[in-house]
Design a protein around this motif. Structure first.
Motif, PDB file in Angstrom:
ATOM      1  N   GLU A  93       0.836  -1.187   0.000  1.00  0.00           N
ATOM      2  CA  GLU A  93       0.000   0.000   0.000  1.00  0.00           C
ATOM      3  C   GLU A  93       0.876   1.243   0.000  1.00  0.00           C
ATOM      4  OE1 GLU A  93      -3.231   0.110  -0.220  1.00  0.00           O
ATOM      5  OE2 GLU A  93      -3.687  -1.994   0.010  1.00  0.00           O
ATOM      6  N   THR A 105     -12.610   3.856   2.682  1.00  0.00           N
ATOM      7  CA  THR A 105     -12.815   5.149   3.334  1.00  0.00           C
ATOM      8  C   THR A 105     -14.302   5.448   3.475  1.00  0.00           C
ATOM      9  OG1 THR A 105     -12.666   6.338   1.215  1.00  0.00           O
ATOM     10  CG2 THR A 105     -10.633   6.063   2.464  1.00  0.00           C
ATOM     11  N   LEU A 137      -7.834   0.279   7.548  1.00  0.00           N
ATOM     12  CA  LEU A 137      -7.299   1.171   6.522  1.00  0.00           C
ATOM     13  C   LEU A 137      -5.797   0.970   6.346  1.00  0.00           C
ATOM     14  CD1 LEU A 137      -9.294   4.373   7.496  1.00  0.00           C
ATOM     15  CD2 LEU A 137      -9.634   2.990   5.437  1.00  0.00           C
ATOM     16  N   LYS A 138      -5.098   0.653   7.424  1.00  0.00           N
ATOM     17  CA  LYS A 138      -3.651   0.452   7.347  1.00  0.00           C
ATOM     18  C   LYS A 138      -3.307  -0.821   6.597  1.00  0.00           C
ATOM     19  CE  LYS A 138       0.491  -0.023  10.230  1.00  0.00           C
ATOM     20  NZ  LYS A 138       1.032  -0.017  11.614  1.00  0.00           N
ATOM     21  N   SER A 174      -5.600  -2.829   5.005  1.00  0.00           N
ATOM     22  CA  SER A 174      -6.556  -3.056   3.917  1.00  0.00           C
ATOM     23  C   SER A 174      -7.200  -4.440   3.992  1.00  0.00           C
ATOM     24  CB  SER A 174      -5.869  -2.866   2.555  1.00  0.00           C
ATOM     25  OG  SER A 174      -6.799  -2.391   1.601  1.00  0.00           O
ATOM     26  N   LEU A 185      -6.705   7.788   8.847  1.00  0.00           N
ATOM     27  CA  LEU A 185      -6.027   7.467   7.596  1.00  0.00           C
ATOM     28  C   LEU A 185      -4.537   7.262   7.866  1.00  0.00           C
ATOM     29  CD1 LEU A 185      -7.694   9.963   5.087  1.00  0.00           C
ATOM     30  CD2 LEU A 185      -7.934   7.472   5.099  1.00  0.00           C
ATOM     31  N   LYS A 224      -5.654   6.713   1.574  1.00  0.00           N
ATOM     32  CA  LYS A 224      -5.949   5.285   1.392  1.00  0.00           C
ATOM     33  C   LYS A 224      -5.672   4.937  -0.048  1.00  0.00           C
ATOM     34  CE  LYS A 224      -7.281   1.159   2.400  1.00  0.00           C
ATOM     35  NZ  LYS A 224      -6.228   0.620   1.525  1.00  0.00           N
TER      36      LYS A 224
END
Length: 493
Positions: free
Chosen positions: A22, A94, A322-323, A325, A399, A422
């Protein structure tokens, strides 16, 4: 030389290939405002290049849409094909985060509970023991082991009645998306009772002329063996894996030509409630609690709670989602937020919510972005981020800081420009959206979508774990993302 066998072994190991990492893959430092004004940016060689030149140099094909806004005024600073709807990939998470925060609340915690339908007398439960799932997508083996340890410490030794596992808090589904290879761990089943992101650990070692294989649900402190998922090595080159679901177990085969001397990878499970119950039973047996074979039920009978495990509060669950995914975390949060009985209905509910809340048109077929049919434009994604920022909806603080990176992909430590965002990746689809905060300058909100959906859809399902050409394509897309962010930070920061 990379051989076909070597490539298969790499796929089997499930290695974290650089293309799937990512964040921004390559990004030069922001440069001072060029003499050419706001319509130009300097290249590494000193020549003036505008955004169109950067897009042309990336040679992506398909579509490239982006927009960057002034976060204070909402003014459009630069845009290209910003109204073009493209797959958002994991940038959809998100939106899922905002949806879950509003519907569930920041204080929400998922709970996995143990109920007793009768009294415990001299170590024996005179009734049924119920493992009741609450839809927690983050439950891990070590947490389950600690829960069992607390029950053993309280004196529980055996159960006179049944061992029930209730997984009806969320609808049962065998996979998030149907168009993925059978072995990919990012596309597991889900239900109201989940464990280890619904994956099982497969390990193999060369043993003479054969291989020794094992399947377990390992944590850091507990490593219970798993009988539900069974593996057989078959002497062949392809296919890499086969899978068959049976009533009480899941049969895998793996191609011997890909095994080499040894390795490991996580594989998805398709009966996660039964998987969780089996691991619970194994952990209980190891700590002196005898349980009968688990029976799956959708709803739990009434009983007294004798133990529980709670997740972190929702913002932390979303931050981790979010980190890293994690697709299953996104789907469980979205389904819990909508209360829908299917993923399609839940995606439609989030689509309607986005329209009513932010006044933008999009289509979400799920909550993780794994489904390639989801669509949203860069301008609508940026509009959502802008509204969320102005309304204090709590998205920006969770985020990830994706950082600015040099041309070798290394993070530039102490870089003055902060980028929280993201990213999202599918085959021949790459997206990035978030906030740019230069020191002492204007904050910007941006969305960059690149995609060639037709090329993605043309890849055979069996080849979608790592199709030919995708790594180079993703690298070019991420380099473009970094160049655009560098340009915007330098020109408007």
């Amino acid at each position: 030389m990379i051989t076909r066998r070597g490539m298969m072994a790499g796929l089997l190991a499930g290695a974290a290939l650089p293309v799937w990492a990512e964040g921004i893959d390559r990004s030069p430092r922001p440069m001072p405002r060029p003499a050419g004004g706001k319509g130009a940016a300097a290249s590494a060689g000193g020549a003036v290049k505008d955004a169109e030149a950067l897009v042309a140099a990336a040679k992506l094909g398909g579509s490239v849409g982006f927009i960057v806004l002034d976060a204070a005024t909402g003014a459009v600073l630069e845009a290209r094909d910003a109204a073009k709807a493209l797959p958002p990939a994991s940038v959809a998470k998100t939106v899922t985060s905002l949806f879950a925060l509003e519907r569930l609340g920041a204080g929400h915690r998922y709970a996995t509970r143990v109920l007793a339908t009768g009294p415990v007398e001299a170590g024996t439960l005179r009734g049924d023991l119920v493992l009741l799932g609450g839809g927690d997508p983050t439950l891990q083996t070590d947490q389950l082991g600690d829960l069992v340890a607390r029950l053993a410490k309280a004196g529980l030794k055996r159960v006179e009645g049944r061992f029930l596992a209730a997984d009806g808090a969320l609808p049962r589904m065998e996979a998030i998306a149907e168009d993925q290879p059978v072995q990919v761990g990012y596309n597991p089943a889900l239900c109201g009772l989940n464990l280890n992101f619904n994956r099982v650990y497969f390990e193999w070692k060369k043993a003479g002329g054969d291989w020794a294989v094992s399947m377990d649900a390992r944590g850091e402190r507990f490593v219970p063996a798993v009988d539900l998922a069974r593996m057989q090595v078959v002497r062949r080159e392809t296919p890499l894996f086969t899978y068959k679901r049976n009533r009480d177990h899941e049969d895998w085969t793996v191609a011997s030509g890909a095994l080499g001397k040894g390795g490991s990878r996580w594989l998805p499970v398709r009966q996660p409630g039964l998987y969780t119950a089996e691991v619970f039973q194994t952990l209980a047996r190891a700590q002196g609690i005898a349980l009968p074979a688990p029976e799956m039920v959708a709803a739990a009978p009434a009983g007294t709670e004798i133990g529980r495990v709670e997740s972190d509060a929702l913002p932390e669950v979303l931050r981790e989602m979010l980190k890293f995914s994690t697709n299953i975390t996104a789907e469980c949060n979205g389904l819990a937020a909508s209360g829908a009985d299917s993923l399609a209905a839940s995606g439609a509910a989030m689509t309607d919510w986005v329209d009513r809340t932010f006044g933008v048109t999009a289509r979400f077929v799920d909550h993780s972005g794994l489904g390639g049919a989801s669509r949203i434009s860069a301008q609508d994604m940026a509009a959502i981020l802008l509204a969320a920022h102005r309304q204090g909806r709590g998205l920006k603080p969770i985020l990830r800081d994706v950082g600015m990176k040099d041309d070798k992909g290394a993070v530039i430590k102490g870089h003055p420009v902060k980028v929280v965002a993201k990213s999202g990746t599918l085959n021949f689809v790459s997206a990035l959206a978030g906030h740019i905060s230069p020191p002492g300058g204007r904050e910007m909100i941006f969305a960059i979508f690149t995609g060639d959906p037709a090329r993605r859809d043309a890849v055979p399902v069996a080849a979608r774990e790592h199709p030919e050409g995708v790594e180079a394509w993703i690298k070019r897309s991420r380099r473009l993302q970094g160049q655009l962010i560098s340009r915007w930070a330098g020109v408007w920061g």
